[in-house]
Design a protein around this motif. Structure first.
Motif, PDB file in Angstrom:
ATOM      1  N   ASP A  11      26.082   0.070  36.685  1.00  0.00           N
ATOM      2  CA  ASP A  11      26.771  -0.225  35.429  1.00  0.00           C
ATOM      3  C   ASP A  11      28.159  -0.760  35.770  1.00  0.00           C
ATOM      4  OD1 ASP A  11      28.179  -0.243  33.063  1.00  0.00           O
ATOM      5  OD2 ASP A  11      27.878   1.866  32.599  1.00  0.00           O
ATOM      6  N   THR A  40      23.723  -4.627  36.550  1.00  0.00           N
ATOM      7  CA  THR A  40      23.925  -5.051  35.162  1.00  0.00           C
ATOM      8  C   THR A  40      25.335  -5.583  34.962  1.00  0.00           C
ATOM      9  OG1 THR A  40      24.744  -2.917  34.337  1.00  0.00           O
ATOM     10  CG2 THR A  40      22.346  -3.246  34.409  1.00  0.00           C
ATOM     11  N   GLN A  42      27.743  -5.313  32.082  1.00  0.00           N
ATOM     12  CA  GLN A  42      27.877  -4.613  30.809  1.00  0.00           C
ATOM     13  C   GLN A  42      29.252  -3.992  30.682  1.00  0.00           C
ATOM     14  OE1 GLN A  42      25.929  -0.624  30.294  1.00  0.00           O
ATOM     15  NE2 GLN A  42      24.831  -1.210  32.163  1.00  0.00           N
ATOM     16  N   ASN A  43      29.603  -3.680  29.441  1.00  0.00           N
ATOM     17  CA  ASN A  43      30.824  -2.948  29.159  1.00  0.00           C
ATOM     18  C   ASN A  43      30.517  -1.944  28.059  1.00  0.00           C
ATOM     19  OD1 ASN A  43      30.768  -4.552  26.805  1.00  0.00           O
ATOM     20  ND2 ASN A  43      32.196  -6.042  27.665  1.00  0.00           N
ATOM     21  N   ARG A  46      28.442  -4.092  25.059  1.00  0.00           N
ATOM     22  CA  ARG A  46      27.123  -4.720  25.165  1.00  0.00           C
ATOM     23  C   ARG A  46      26.698  -4.870  26.628  1.00  0.00           C
ATOM     24  NH1 ARG A  46      30.681  -8.862  24.167  1.00  0.00           N
ATOM     25  NH2 ARG A  46      30.418  -8.604  21.915  1.00  0.00           N
ATOM     26  N   VAL A  47      25.396  -5.085  26.805  1.00  0.00           N
ATOM     27  CA  VAL A  47      24.830  -5.498  28.093  1.00  0.00           C
ATOM     28  C   VAL A  47      24.593  -7.001  28.005  1.00  0.00           C
ATOM     29  CG1 VAL A  47      22.915  -5.263  29.702  1.00  0.00           C
ATOM     30  CG2 VAL A  47      23.721  -3.265  28.431  1.00  0.00           C
ATOM     31  N   SER A  48      25.246  -7.759  28.873  1.00  0.00           N
ATOM     32  CA  SER A  48      25.137  -9.214  28.807  1.00  0.00           C
ATOM     33  C   SER A  48      24.253  -9.802  29.898  1.00  0.00           C
ATOM     34  CB  SER A  48      26.530  -9.857  28.882  1.00  0.00           C
ATOM     35  OG  SER A  48      27.222  -9.434  30.039  1.00  0.00           O
ATOM     36  N   SER A 108      17.027   2.951  24.556  1.00  0.00           N
ATOM     37  CA  SER A 108      18.488   2.985  24.530  1.00  0.00           C
ATOM     38  C   SER A 108      18.981   3.902  23.426  1.00  0.00           C
ATOM     39  CB  SER A 108      19.058   1.582  24.314  1.00  0.00           C
ATOM     40  OG  SER A 108      18.777   1.136  22.998  1.00  0.00           O
TER      41      SER A 108
END
Length: 264
Positions: A11, A40, A42-43, A46-48, A108
């Motif tokens: 992450d 991934t 992500q922040n 969102r997961v981009s 999720s």
């Protein structure tokens, strides 16, 4: 020093996955090792992007760890597909770690399916029999049991059905219950155990499942019983949420280092 291996995804914002696992292991005073299954982007919002690591390279990572610093416990998180699941299961069968905690990352927090039906079936067939404990949240519990979970009574039915699939322990997490945050531990041939939890008013709960399963693995690695490890892990997570860390513009991470801050 006792050791814990985490097999999971990375992450980039540090709140979940490998990063949360290693922070949790360090906070418990154990030595953490990692096998990365995906990277991934992500922040907290969102997961981009997701880049899956080839299964054969995941196997190489597992070989490198097991052949040198054999872990006292293993925690498994994000696995992308059936091929990855079979690769991890094959290496676990080859090395026979004493303890395996499986966090089935299938749904999720927002309710989106993260794993297709074929992969879910493969997870049940290949990895459930190897796990000493499986830690689904309520949404994952519904997928695995085929039951709608509305409260404690349906939690019991779902947990017992999932335990029947694996033959091992199931910790069904009640963090999304409307009136409490109670968790239920079911093990074949043993009395059910409830772990009461108060709902904490904090929207920053990113990585809670990763953190809990890693904390349980830490307790097992130290030689604690499974019920004791679960109790210790639940207390650790509750305190990490209650610490009130507030980072990012979305659902932020827990404060994994709350113990050291108390000492200071």
């Amino acid at each position: 020093m006792k050791t814990v291996l985490t097999i999971a995804g990375s992450d980039s914002c540090g709140g979940a996955g490998i990063q949360a696992d290693l922070k949790t292991i360090a906070a418990h005073g154990l030595y953490g090792m990692s096998v990365i299954t995906a990277v991934t982007a992500q922040n907290t919002i969102r997961v981009s992007g997701i880049h899956v690591i080839p299964p054969e390279f995941v196997e190489k990572q597992m070989d490198a760890v097991f052949q040198d610093i054999f872990p006292d416990a293993v925690k498994i998180g994000m696995l992308s597909d059936s091929e990855m699941i079979r690769a991890v299961a094959g290496r676990l069968k080859a090395y026979h770690p004493k303890w395996v905690v499986l966090d089935p990352v299938m749904v999720s927090t927002s309710g989106n399916r993260l794993m297709d039906q074929e992969a879910c079936e493969c997870l049940i067939k290949e990895l459930f029999p190897l796990a000493d404990l499986i830690t689904p949240n309520l949404a994952e519990g519904e997928v695995l049991s085929g039951l709608q979970i509305t409260g404690r009574e349906t939690m019991i039915l779902a947990a017992e059905k999932i335990s029947g699939l694996s033959g091992g322990g199931v910790l069904l997490k009640g963090g999304h219950l409307s009136d409490s945050a109670d968790d239920l531990l079911v093990r074949p041939g043993e009395e059910r155990r409830w772990y009461p939890g108060e709902r904490i008013e904090n929207p920053n709960t990113h990585g809670t499942g990763c953190t809990l399963s890693s904390a349980v693995a830490c307790g097992l690695a130290e030689g604690r019983s499974l019920p004791e490890s679960v109790a210790m892990a639940k207390e650790y997570v509750q305190c990490a949420i209650a610490a009130g860390l507030d980072l990012g513009r979305g659902s932020g991470p827990l404060d994994h280092m709350w113990r050291s801050e108390q000492i200071i």
